[in-house]
Design an enzyme around this catalytic site. Structure first.
Site, PDB file in Angstrom:
ATOM      1  N   CYS A   1     -86.814   0.571   7.029  1.00  0.00           N
ATOM      2  CA  CYS A   1     -86.173  -0.696   7.384  1.00  0.00           C
ATOM      3  C   CYS A   1     -86.961  -1.448   8.449  1.00  0.00           C
ATOM      4  CB  CYS A   1     -84.756  -0.423   7.881  1.00  0.00           C
ATOM      5  SG  CYS A   1     -83.864  -1.903   8.402  1.00  0.00           S
TER       6      CYS A   1
ATOM      7  N   CYS B   1     -78.776   4.047  11.345  1.00  0.00           N
ATOM      8  CA  CYS B   1     -79.880   4.729  10.636  1.00  0.00           C
ATOM      9  C   CYS B   1     -80.954   5.235  11.596  1.00  0.00           C
ATOM     10  CB  CYS B   1     -80.502   3.801   9.601  1.00  0.00           C
ATOM     11  SG  CYS B   1     -79.346   3.207   8.371  1.00  0.00           S
TER      12      CYS B   1
ATOM     13  N   CYS C   1     -81.053  -5.127   4.633  1.00  0.00           N
ATOM     14  CA  CYS C   1     -80.535  -3.789   4.909  1.00  0.00           C
ATOM     15  C   CYS C   1     -80.683  -2.976   3.629  1.00  0.00           C
ATOM     16  CB  CYS C   1     -79.069  -3.854   5.347  1.00  0.00           C
ATOM     17  SG  CYS C   1     -78.313  -2.221   5.603  1.00  0.00           S
TER      18      CYS C   1
ATOM     19  N   GLN D   1     -64.106   6.074   0.682  1.00  0.00           N
ATOM     20  CA  GLN D   1     -65.370   6.601   1.197  1.00  0.00           C
ATOM     21  C   GLN D   1     -66.520   5.656   0.848  1.00  0.00           C
ATOM     22  OE1 GLN D   1     -66.110   9.103   3.122  1.00  0.00           O
ATOM     23  NE2 GLN D   1     -64.303  10.430   3.088  1.00  0.00           N
TER      24      GLN D   1
ATOM     25  N   TYR E   1     -53.183  12.679   5.963  1.00  0.00           N
ATOM     26  CA  TYR E   1     -54.105  11.559   6.169  1.00  0.00           C
ATOM     27  C   TYR E   1     -54.664  11.139   4.810  1.00  0.00           C
ATOM     28  CZ  TYR E   1     -53.795  13.801  10.761  1.00  0.00           C
ATOM     29  OH  TYR E   1     -53.330  14.401  11.904  1.00  0.00           O
TER      30      TYR E   1
ATOM     31  N   GLU F   1     -49.672   9.271   5.317  1.00  0.00           N
ATOM     32  CA  GLU F   1     -50.683   8.370   5.886  1.00  0.00           C
ATOM     33  C   GLU F   1     -50.012   7.383   6.826  1.00  0.00           C
ATOM     34  OE1 GLU F   1     -53.656   6.071   7.054  1.00  0.00           O
ATOM     35  OE2 GLU F   1     -54.054   7.862   5.843  1.00  0.00           O
TER      36      GLU F   1
ATOM     37  N   ASP G   1     -57.498  15.590   6.071  1.00  0.00           N
ATOM     38  CA  ASP G   1     -58.727  14.797   6.239  1.00  0.00           C
ATOM     39  C   ASP G   1     -58.477  13.760   7.328  1.00  0.00           C
ATOM     40  OD1 ASP G   1     -61.117  13.490   6.002  1.00  0.00           O
ATOM     41  OD2 ASP G   1     -60.794  12.748   3.974  1.00  0.00           O
TER      42      ASP G   1
ATOM     43  N   CYS H   1     -64.819  14.320   9.335  1.00  0.00           N
ATOM     44  CA  CYS H   1     -65.979  13.459   9.563  1.00  0.00           C
ATOM     45  C   CYS H   1     -66.533  13.654  10.966  1.00  0.00           C
ATOM     46  CB  CYS H   1     -65.607  11.988   9.338  1.00  0.00           C
ATOM     47  SG  CYS H   1     -64.277  11.396  10.411  1.00  0.00           S
TER      48      CYS H   1
END
Length: 505
Positions: free
Chosen positions: A86, A95, A197, A324, A361, A382, A431, A458
């Protein structure tokens, strides 16, 4: 009269030795003592480096046992370093690992998961790739199917205060002040203009740049974060594996709810220039921040949603829906979660012998609907009501009749009374967001005594904290890291836990 701050030192010919958290590299420096006492070791964190780089460092911030520094000169590049893909690398905050070959990125992420689970969670685990040890398997990390153009969503901010690099400032040149791109860490009111990008299909670059150019050419004001003025404040671009595109333009109208003609003209220009956009939407955000989860989003042209598909299932994705952002890798993540949840259970078992599953979740019910065919019933919980509405729609779209969804704060909704009413879960899939699970939720899970827990995370650091408590009554069986975000230090991790007593209690 204030004292002059002592200048922080420069260190020359320093070899970078390792990768640290948040995408930074590190080295260790030996600091001589001035009073004749023993030398001390100082851990120094450095951005934009890889192990093997030899650099000159300027210390920018120093604490007792560590420091932060920046490179003022590269003396020798590491043999493992590669050319970043990039043009904005090193300035844009994302990144950060582009200069690290992808196999090395995966090694670092796998080690990161191991370190966080063992150091933060104090868990005893076999090292990755060593096979089963005491009934625990740490599987090799699952790399992303794509390493370029893997995202299905990007958010861009608009600002009348373009971020200028040191080189641009020192050049003395005049630069246009309006920018559409990414916000810069540590400069909340400034935006780095993005020309290209590499993380999303290239059409998104054309859409974003056309919006920017049209706005500048037609005198549309860009947002001023300090003064809270200006019409154009941001753009969200989404696409899907069905070929659909969604564009959401975020404005701040002078009069709330009254669209000025220049905003309507911009939206019409997007619709005319890009027939690929199947969902063109707008929001009038009068708040002091760019979040619009609590605001009305209006459809200018097309639908108010797009669709994603996964293993024959269709999922409706609206402007506020969470899905996602790496579509292809999401399938593999959910396939891992399903495999761990139902491993050694008969796929064709009679309905009465299938497990009751809680999906905590649940978001828009992606996991819940994905595993429903293997369960007697799936109960999804949720916090966001709009997400639960989408989850119900997704079940209806796919003819799934054994799901129930509830909206509410997890710690308030998931109670002993809730479990008594809806049934004790045999399997819990959880999650949570990056903050992990609330302690009350962890305690309720323990009292619910499911036979099996599949924890998708995550953020392995908060996952490690929660696992330490769960492991008082559960045993980790499998650890499976999954890379969802190539070229970044972020990594997902899936852990299978089973009760320490016999199955089903």
């Amino acid at each position: 009269m204030s004292r002059k701050r002592k200048p922080l030192p420069i260190f020359e010919n320093v070899t970078i030795t390792d990768i640290a958290a948040e995408g930074k590299a590190l080295t260790r420096l030996t600091i001589p003592a001035h009073d004749g006492t023993a030398e001390s070791q100082l851990v120094v964190f450095v951005p934009w480096c890889v192990p093997g780089d030899v650099v000159d460092l300027q210390i920018r911030k120093k604490k007792h046992h560590y420091a932060e520094a920046e490179v003022i000169r590269f003396r020798q590049y590491s043999s493992t370093r590669q050319k970043p893909m990039c043009q904005h690398f090193g300035i844009c905050g994302g990144c950060k690992w582009q200069m690290l070959p992808y196999p090395q990125q995966l090694e670092m992420k796998q080690q990161q998961v191991y370190d966080q689970l063992t150091r933060i969670g104090h868990l005893t685990l076999p090292h990755p790739n060593t096979g089963e040890v005491d009934g625990v398997v740490f599987r090799p990390i699952l790399g992303s199917v794509k390493t370029r153009e893997y995202r299905n969503k990007l958010d861009f901010g608009a600002s009348n205060r373009r971020y200028l690099t040191r080189e641009e400032i020192s050049s003395g040149m005049e630069y246009a002040r309006d920018a559409l791109g990414f916000h810069i860490t540590g400069a909340f009111d400034k935006v780095l203009p993005i020309d290209e990008c590499c993380l999303m299909d290239s059409l998104h670059n054309r859409i974003r740049n056309e919006i920017r150019d049209y706005a500048i050419d037609h005198g549309i004001t860009f947002f001023d974060l300090r003064q809270q003025t200006g019409l154009l404040r941001g753009v969200v671009i989404r696409n899907s594996n069905t070929g659909e595109w969604m564009v959401i333009v975020q404005f701040k109208f002078d009069k709330a709810g009254e669209m000025p003609p220049e905003a309507e003209a911009l939206l019409q220009h997007i619709a005319t220039q890009f027939p690929q956009v199947t969902s063109l939407m707008w929001v009038d955000n009068q708040k002091c921040n760019d979040t619009f989860g609590d605001l009305d989003v209006h459809t200018f042209q097309g639908n108010d949603h797009i669709f994603e598909t996964m293993e024959g299932l269709r999922f409706k994705v609206g402007p506020k829906s969470f899905y996602q952002t790496n579509t292809e890798q999401a399938y593999h993540l959910y396939a891992v979660a399903r495999e761990l949840a139902f491993s050694d259970l008969e796929k064709e078992a009679a309905e009465e012998h299938r497990p009751l599953v809680y999906d905590l979740y649940t978001g828009t019910g992606t996991i819940a609907n994905f595993v429903a065919e293997r369960a007697r019933k799936v109960i999804g919980i949720e916090y966001v009501p709009e997400a639960i509405a989408d989850a119900k729609v997704n079940s209806e779209l796919n003819g799934i009749k054994n799901t129930l969804f509830f909206a509410g704060d997890m710690k308030d909704l998931l109670t002993d009374e809730f479990i008594a009413e809806h049934g004790r879960p045999d399997i819990i899939i959880t999650d949570p967001p990056r903050a992990g699970m609330h302690p009350d939720v962890v305690e309720t899970i323990l009292r619910a005594t499911p036979w099996r827990i599949v924890y998708v995370s995550c953020n392995p650091a908060t996952q490690a904290r929660d696992l330490e408590r769960l492991c008082q009554e559960y045993q980790i069986r499998i650890v499976q890291p999954v890379d969802m975000f190539p070229h970044t230090p972020h990594v997902e991790n899936v852990v299978l836990l089973e009760r320490k007593i016999d199955r089903w209690g």
